[in-house]
Design an enzyme around this catalytic site. Structure first.
Site, mmCIF file in Angstrom:
data_model
loop_
_atom_site.group_PDB
_atom_site.id
_atom_site.type_symbol
_atom_site.label_atom_id
_atom_site.label_comp_id
_atom_site.label_asym_id
_atom_site.label_seq_id
_atom_site.Cartn_x
_atom_site.Cartn_y
_atom_site.Cartn_z
ATOM 1 N N HIS A 83 -63.874 -73.806 -11.149
ATOM 2 C CA HIS A 83 -63.281 -75.273 -11.151
ATOM 3 C C HIS A 83 -61.705 -75.191 -10.862
ATOM 4 O O HIS A 83 -61.132 -76.029 -10.002
ATOM 5 C CB HIS A 83 -64.034 -76.086 -12.214
ATOM 6 C CG HIS A 83 -63.220 -77.327 -12.402
ATOM 7 N ND1 HIS A 83 -63.571 -78.153 -11.513
ATOM 8 C CD2 HIS A 83 -62.381 -77.962 -13.158
ATOM 9 C CE1 HIS A 83 -62.778 -79.345 -11.963
ATOM 10 N NE2 HIS A 83 -62.100 -79.093 -12.784
ATOM 11 N N ASP A 86 -44.092 -82.164 17.176
ATOM 12 C CA ASP A 86 -45.358 -81.125 16.617
ATOM 13 C C ASP A 86 -44.369 -80.362 15.331
ATOM 14 O O ASP A 86 -43.182 -80.748 15.197
ATOM 15 C CB ASP A 86 -45.739 -80.295 17.476
ATOM 16 C CG ASP A 86 -47.033 -79.770 16.876
ATOM 17 O OD1 ASP A 86 -47.305 -79.197 15.895
ATOM 18 O OD2 ASP A 86 -48.148 -80.036 17.561
ATOM 19 N N TRP A 124 -58.489 -70.294 -15.013
ATOM 20 C CA TRP A 124 -57.737 -70.154 -13.861
ATOM 21 C C TRP A 124 -56.412 -69.549 -14.135
ATOM 22 O O TRP A 124 -55.580 -69.108 -13.007
ATOM 23 C CB TRP A 124 -57.470 -71.721 -13.202
ATOM 24 C CG TRP A 124 -56.434 -72.479 -13.860
ATOM 25 C CD1 TRP A 124 -56.311 -73.242 -15.012
ATOM 26 C CD2 TRP A 124 -54.887 -72.350 -13.175
ATOM 27 N NE1 TRP A 124 -55.026 -73.501 -15.125
ATOM 28 C CE2 TRP A 124 -54.205 -73.355 -14.277
ATOM 29 C CE3 TRP A 124 -54.298 -72.049 -12.006
ATOM 30 C CZ2 TRP A 124 -52.906 -73.539 -13.969
ATOM 31 C CZ3 TRP A 124 -52.918 -72.276 -12.003
ATOM 32 C CH2 TRP A 124 -52.299 -73.129 -12.817
ATOM 33 N N SER A 138 -50.685 -67.963 3.122
ATOM 34 C CA SER A 138 -50.977 -69.220 3.740
ATOM 35 C C SER A 138 -49.686 -70.097 3.256
ATOM 36 O O SER A 138 -49.150 -70.932 4.012
ATOM 37 C CB SER A 138 -52.219 -69.813 3.429
ATOM 38 O OG SER A 138 -52.316 -71.141 3.567
ATOM 39 N N SER A 139 -49.625 -70.289 2.107
ATOM 40 C CA SER A 139 -48.550 -71.194 1.361
ATOM 41 C C SER A 139 -47.246 -70.796 1.899
ATOM 42 O O SER A 139 -46.466 -71.881 2.004
ATOM 43 C CB SER A 139 -48.683 -71.320 -0.057
ATOM 44 O OG SER A 139 -49.861 -71.653 -0.534
ATOM 45 N N HIS A 164 -45.213 -72.940 -13.471
ATOM 46 C CA HIS A 164 -44.794 -74.122 -13.858
ATOM 47 C C HIS A 164 -44.289 -74.967 -12.675
ATOM 48 O O HIS A 164 -44.419 -75.964 -12.204
ATOM 49 C CB HIS A 164 -43.772 -74.177 -14.979
ATOM 50 C CG HIS A 164 -43.626 -75.468 -15.493
ATOM 51 N ND1 HIS A 164 -44.540 -76.183 -16.303
ATOM 52 C CD2 HIS A 164 -42.793 -76.570 -14.893
ATOM 53 C CE1 HIS A 164 -44.286 -77.325 -16.411
ATOM 54 N NE2 HIS A 164 -43.210 -77.709 -15.485
ATOM 55 N N GLU A 211 -45.400 -74.522 -9.925
ATOM 56 C CA GLU A 211 -46.538 -74.600 -9.289
ATOM 57 C C GLU A 211 -46.998 -75.982 -9.594
ATOM 58 O O GLU A 211 -47.456 -76.882 -8.777
ATOM 59 C CB GLU A 211 -47.616 -73.709 -9.510
ATOM 60 C CG GLU A 211 -49.179 -74.005 -9.280
ATOM 61 C CD GLU A 211 -49.490 -74.104 -7.540
ATOM 62 O OE1 GLU A 211 -48.404 -73.464 -6.875
ATOM 63 O OE2 GLU A 211 -50.486 -74.582 -7.032
ATOM 64 N N TYR A 237 -45.319 -78.743 -10.361
ATOM 65 C CA TYR A 237 -44.619 -79.588 -9.668
ATOM 66 C C TYR A 237 -44.896 -79.566 -7.959
ATOM 67 O O TYR A 237 -44.790 -80.645 -7.346
ATOM 68 C CB TYR A 237 -42.961 -79.398 -9.952
ATOM 69 C CG TYR A 237 -42.847 -79.874 -11.250
ATOM 70 C CD1 TYR A 237 -43.457 -80.884 -11.781
ATOM 71 C CD2 TYR A 237 -41.933 -78.977 -11.906
ATOM 72 C CE1 TYR A 237 -43.247 -81.171 -13.138
ATOM 73 C CE2 TYR A 237 -41.596 -79.274 -13.388
ATOM 74 C CZ TYR A 237 -42.263 -80.189 -14.111
ATOM 75 O OH TYR A 237 -42.197 -80.509 -15.237
ATOM 76 N N SER A 275 -43.867 -93.258 -3.259
ATOM 77 C CA SER A 275 -42.556 -93.813 -2.794
ATOM 78 C C SER A 275 -42.638 -94.390 -1.282
ATOM 79 O O SER A 275 -41.616 -95.310 -0.913
ATOM 80 C CB SER A 275 -41.413 -92.936 -2.880
ATOM 81 O OG SER A 275 -41.217 -92.390 -4.082
ATOM 82 N N HIS A 291 -42.966 -72.879 -21.896
ATOM 83 C CA HIS A 291 -43.427 -73.904 -22.837
ATOM 84 C C HIS A 291 -45.168 -74.083 -22.815
ATOM 85 O O HIS A 291 -45.792 -74.630 -23.405
ATOM 86 C CB HIS A 291 -42.946 -75.355 -22.548
ATOM 87 C CG HIS A 291 -43.419 -75.912 -21.134
ATOM 88 N ND1 HIS A 291 -42.642 -76.898 -20.340
ATOM 89 C CD2 HIS A 291 -44.373 -75.639 -20.228
ATOM 90 C CE1 HIS A 291 -43.140 -77.203 -19.232
ATOM 91 N NE2 HIS A 291 -44.235 -76.506 -19.190
ATOM 92 N N HIS A 292 -45.828 -73.062 -22.060
ATOM 93 C CA HIS A 292 -47.071 -72.775 -21.863
ATOM 94 C C HIS A 292 -47.590 -71.988 -22.915
ATOM 95 O O HIS A 292 -48.626 -71.562 -23.137
ATOM 96 C CB HIS A 292 -47.560 -72.408 -20.183
ATOM 97 C CG HIS A 292 -47.233 -73.481 -19.420
ATOM 98 N ND1 HIS A 292 -48.290 -74.436 -19.148
ATOM 99 C CD2 HIS A 292 -46.017 -73.865 -18.622
ATOM 100 C CE1 HIS A 292 -47.538 -75.138 -18.196
ATOM 101 N NE2 HIS A 292 -46.388 -75.025 -17.860
ATOM 102 N N THR A 299 -37.921 -87.494 -14.165
ATOM 103 C CA THR A 299 -39.210 -88.368 -13.904
ATOM 104 C C THR A 299 -39.248 -89.916 -14.166
ATOM 105 O O THR A 299 -39.693 -90.701 -13.489
ATOM 106 C CB THR A 299 -40.340 -87.682 -14.715
ATOM 107 O OG1 THR A 299 -40.027 -86.233 -14.740
ATOM 108 C CG2 THR A 299 -41.676 -88.038 -14.259
ATOM 109 N N LYS A 304 -37.511 -91.901 -11.481
ATOM 110 C CA LYS A 304 -38.656 -92.132 -10.497
ATOM 111 C C LYS A 304 -39.564 -93.542 -10.961
ATOM 112 O O LYS A 304 -39.621 -94.140 -9.939
ATOM 113 C CB LYS A 304 -39.439 -90.977 -10.137
ATOM 114 C CG LYS A 304 -38.494 -89.764 -9.518
ATOM 115 C CD LYS A 304 -39.580 -88.890 -9.017
ATOM 116 C CE LYS A 304 -39.015 -88.243 -7.768
ATOM 117 N NZ LYS A 304 -38.984 -89.049 -6.547
ATOM 118 N N ARG A 322 -60.447 -76.051 -26.087
ATOM 119 C CA ARG A 322 -60.846 -75.892 -24.488
ATOM 120 C C ARG A 322 -61.753 -74.625 -24.266
ATOM 121 O O ARG A 322 -61.828 -73.681 -24.949
ATOM 122 C CB ARG A 322 -59.556 -76.067 -23.611
ATOM 123 C CG ARG A 322 -58.860 -74.920 -23.538
ATOM 124 C CD ARG A 322 -57.429 -75.291 -22.886
ATOM 125 N NE ARG A 322 -57.488 -75.284 -21.716
ATOM 126 C CZ ARG A 322 -56.366 -74.855 -20.778
ATOM 127 N NH1 ARG A 322 -55.183 -74.744 -21.058
ATOM 128 N NH2 ARG A 322 -56.568 -74.793 -19.471
#
Lengths: 532, 291
Positions: free
Chosen positions: A77, A106, A146, A174-175, A258, A260, A262, A273, A307-308, A333, A336, A455
């Site tokens: 998932h 293009d 994950w 790909s990315s 991290h 990732e 963002y 925006s 921080h993870h 943030t 924004k 979890r």
């Protein structure tokens, strides 16, 4: 009206036909469409896994799935939603919109663009095949979450882990190619007069996201390569017996992970925006501060990864550094959020579906941001870590943040893509059912986490029963509500709606994409527009 | 932007190569997994490699034809430059992951295993006999990971290899100057020397590996020292192999007269790549061999 006149443009397009149009495409719109449909299909697959999880968690005890399968479901998932839904949807939107927004014909590198897309079905075919084989009783799918922490994924990983490793490599290729393409397009294909500080914010956010991708996807490739060699070729990167350290895995993974997260939110910031000024009929408040805030968030994303890992074990100086650095992210943030609110302030607001999703985004993403601030406080995190509070936090930022942003973007731009207005009534149903059920689904998880529910478990203590039941009801309503979205998109794409879209589409919309007819011609701008 | 001719956008025709690329990679991956697990489909691995080779010949061949046919304008050229530049940056970040692992192991992991910081108990209860010394000649658990008998020194062959690679960066630059001045002879001679230096480097690196495996007991599975040594130098060696192959293609194209003094992006891209490989080696030499 203008759509009638612009029909003539279409006759100049030489669209390839048949399956070859999609397999061999060098067209940013066709490739964008494939990305978006791929993401949509994955959304329903990943969502179906989530519903099995929520069905199991509806009441205490084991009802439907064994713990071993439960672990595979949470893992798949997460992987599908992160790499198969959010990221491809953003790339699809970038493909469709960036050339139109900057006045280009293009993408800069169209063939590479197509390869970026076609790697994804290959990568996810391998990944999902491992789950299908697991359901057929042949081995286990990836079951380590994950985040695939060592040693769960190295010493204890099932055989299918190797398919997982190579599929991550393919997603990474790909990315990276997609990001290089976006950077080359933005740097090199802008219309004359389109200076960097005149670019639409969506283009800016993707520009910065692309740099994040190029910087961290290779690190992800590195960490899965270390996993592979630890598993099969005798290296000891993550094995303390050979002088390595399983915690090293977490550092390298989160150095990717991290930025990732963002990568999965900045393009949504860009979409919001674009939408908020359109429906407030005002220019965006604080354009340049939006750009600098995005860049600041991107910079900070590289120095907050640990921080993870506050409970994993780290010197106190490290814990403090990563705590304070994380808190800093609240500043750009906040800029924004205040800019979006200020844009709406005294605007002539109207509340079509894209705007409703945008406003829900601003509210609910901010809640996710606040719980993020709670989590970044080291002593508090010792309590929250690995509880449902974390699950609540990242689902607020990813579902009501990233995914709502994508849905807002689809409603906002689909008239431009198809030439037809979507069904506003169905859109409103989709929105209201989604926004209510998603809160029924995720808000109780805060309480569960604060009360101590861990979890990634298939069973739980009795005192967690009520809120879990509520969350599961919300999950099923939210899941099935998305069928309205699917129906609405198909109906619009097939032209079954009564209203044709004008080229302007939205009264308050500004930008080059709205100067093109709806549907936009096959090659966006064959001669560059002049931007004043 | 004003220098770009916007009247002539170049958009390639529909192409089969991306899909072939996907088929090639999926074939390779399935073959690789079956090879690792001694599965039935291991024969897919060589087929995957052949498909990748076919992909490279075909796709780059198509690009060369388009380039020679004069289809590319200044804008395409710039897109290619931006693409190559950021591709190299992504490669830098790939190596950064492995350098990061090296630094983390040397600065933190080994120190803590040896009782550093507040890890006295870790040391006492896990492997009290372990001493945190780099290079690691005695692993925490020597029964699981047999340690090397000695460490790889920095002088001798590695130092000579450094000279070889640095020299090759100079020779490729001389060849580039020849190309820009339209002097074919120095271009071809100096490029051929560059290729020869690249091949020499690889040959010497293979010598070093054999020495490490046969005489020093330094292998991929001899603990964190062997892991970082072989993964870093191995990936670098792979990149040198790629770079040498690319230089060889440039040499053949130079002999065929594909390049002009003002239109030779392919050559420049390979030269950038070669300098990148060189810089990575300097990092390796300092942090893996020397310090």
């Amino acid at each position: 009206m203008s759509a009638v006149i612009e029909e003539h443009h279409d006759h100049h397009d030489h669209k390839p036909t048949g399956i070859g149009r999609w397999l061999f495409s060098t067209n940013h719109k066709d490739i964008g469409t494939m990305y978006l449909w791929f993401s949509f299909i994955m959304f329903f697959i990943g969502g179906a896994l989530a519903l099995v999880i929520r069905a199991e968690l509806f009441e205490p005890g084991l009802q439907f799935v064994e713990p071993e399968l439960f672990n595979q479901l949470t893992t798949l998932h997460g992987l599908i939603m992160v790499f198969g839904v959010i990221m491809p949807a953003f790339v699809g939107l970038a493909n469709w919109m960036i050339p139109m927004m900057i006045g280009a014909p293009d993408m800069a590198l169209p063939r590479m663009n197509n390869w970026s897309f076609w790697l994804l079905p290959g990568a996810f075919g391998l990944l999902i095949a491992s789950l299908v084989m697991s359901l057929m009783g042949m081995g286990s799918a990836p079951n380590f979450g994950w985040t695939f922490y060592a040693p769960l994924s190295t010493t204890y990983g099932p055989a299918s882990t190797d398919y997982f490793i190579f599929s991550v490599h393919m997603m990474g290729i790909s990315s990276i190619m997609g990001a290089i393409n976006i950077i080359a397009t933005i740097m090199n294909m802008r219309a004359p007069g389109m200076t960097y500080m005149k670019m639409p914010i969506f283009v800016w956010t993707w520009f910065i996201t692309a740099y994040l991708l190029i910087a961290v996807m290779p690190v992800l490739a590195g960490v899965v390569t270390m996993m592979l060699t630890d598993r099969h070729f005798g290296t000891s990167f993550f094995n303390a017996a050979g002088g390595g350290d399983p915690v090293l895995f977490q550092h390298v993974f989160w150095f990717f992970g991290h930025p990732e997260v963002y990568i999965m939110i900045l393009p949504s910031f860009g979409i919001i925006s674009q939408i908020v000024p359109t429906f407030a009929r005002k220019k965006i408040f604080g354009y340049s501060s939006m750009v600098y805030a995005t860049a600041s968030i991107a910079f900070l994303s590289f120095i907050v990864w640990a921080h993870h890992m506050f409970t994993t074990g780290m010197p106190v100086a490290g814990e403090l550094f990563f705590m304070y650095a994380t808190m800093l992210i609240a500043v750009p943030t906040g800029v924004k959020v205040f800019n979006w609110v200020s844009t709406m302030w005294r605007g002539s607001l109207s509340f079509e579906t894209p705007m409703l999703f945008a406003i829900a985004f601003i509210f609910l993403f901010t809640i996710g941001g606040f719980t993020g601030l709670m989590l970044c406080i080291v002593p508090a995190d010792f309590q929250y870590h690995d509880t449902y509070f974390v699950v609540a936090h990242f689902h607020y930022v990813l579902v009501t943040g990233a995914a709502f942003g994508i849905m807002a973007g689809v409603y906002y731009w689909i008239p431009k893509w198809t030439g037809n207005m979507y069904d506003e009534t169905l859109g409103k149903w989709h929105f209201w059912l989604s926004v209510i059920s998603v809160n029924v689904l995720f808000f109780p998880m805060h309480f569960l986490g604060l009360a101590g529910m861990p979890r990634r478990i298939p069973d739980y203590s009795l005192q967690f029963a009520e809120f879990n039941a509520v969350a599961s009801i919300g999950a099923f309503v939210f899941g099935f509500t998305q069928l309205i979205f699917l129906y609405n998109v198909i109906k619009t794409a097939r032209g079954k709606t009564s209203v044709k879209a004008t080229s302007q589409v939205w009264e308050g919309a500004e930008g080059l994409e709205w100067t093109l007819p709806s549907p936009a011609p096959f090659h966006s701008f064959t001669t560059p527009p002049q931007v004043k | 932007m004003s220098t770009t001719n916007h009247g002539e956008y170049f958009i390639p025709e529909p192409s089969k190569w991306p899909v072939i690329g996907t088929i090639a990679l999926v074939t390779t991956v399935i073959g690789a997994v079956h090879t690792i697990h001694a599965g039935e489909l291991n024969w897919l691995l060589p087929i995957g490699f052949l498909l990748i080779a076919y992909l490279f010949f075909g796709w780059f061949g198509a690009v060369i034809d388009e380039s020679m046919g004069g289809h590319y304008n200044a804008q395409v050229d710039k897109s290619f430059r931006i693409g190559m530049l950021w591709f190299i940056f992504s490669e830098v970040m790939f190596f950064a992951a492995f350098f990061g692992a090296l630094f983390y192991a040397r600065v933190f992991a080994l120190d803590w295993l040896g009782g550093g910081g507040n890890n006295a108990a870790t040391h006492e209860y896990l492997w009290p006999a372990f001493n945190a010394i780099w290079p690691v000649l005695s692993n925490p658990d020597n029964t699981k990971f047999a340690p090397p008998a000695e460490a790889m020194g920095a002088s001798g062959l590695p130092a000579f290899n450094t000279a070889v690679l640095l020299a090759s960066s100079v020779t490729v630059t001389i060849a580039h100057h020849g190309l820009r001045a339209n002097h074919r002879k120095p271009l071809i001679i100096w490029l051929a020397i560059t290729v020869a230096l690249g091949v020499s480097f690889l040959f010497l690196q293979a010598e070093e590996y054999m020495h490490a495996y046969e005489q020093m007991g330094l292998t991929l599975d001899s603990g964190i020292y062997g892991s970082t040594f072989f993964m870093l130098t191995g990936f670098h060696g792979f990149h040198v192999t790629m770079g040498t192959t690319m230089l060889l293609v440039m040499l053949i194209r130079s002999i065929k007269g594909h390049f002009t003094s003002d239109n030779h992006f392919a050559f420049e891209a390979v030269a950038w790549y070669w300098h990148f490989v060189d810089v990575v080696w300097l990092g390796l030499y300092i942090f893996v061999y020397w310090l």
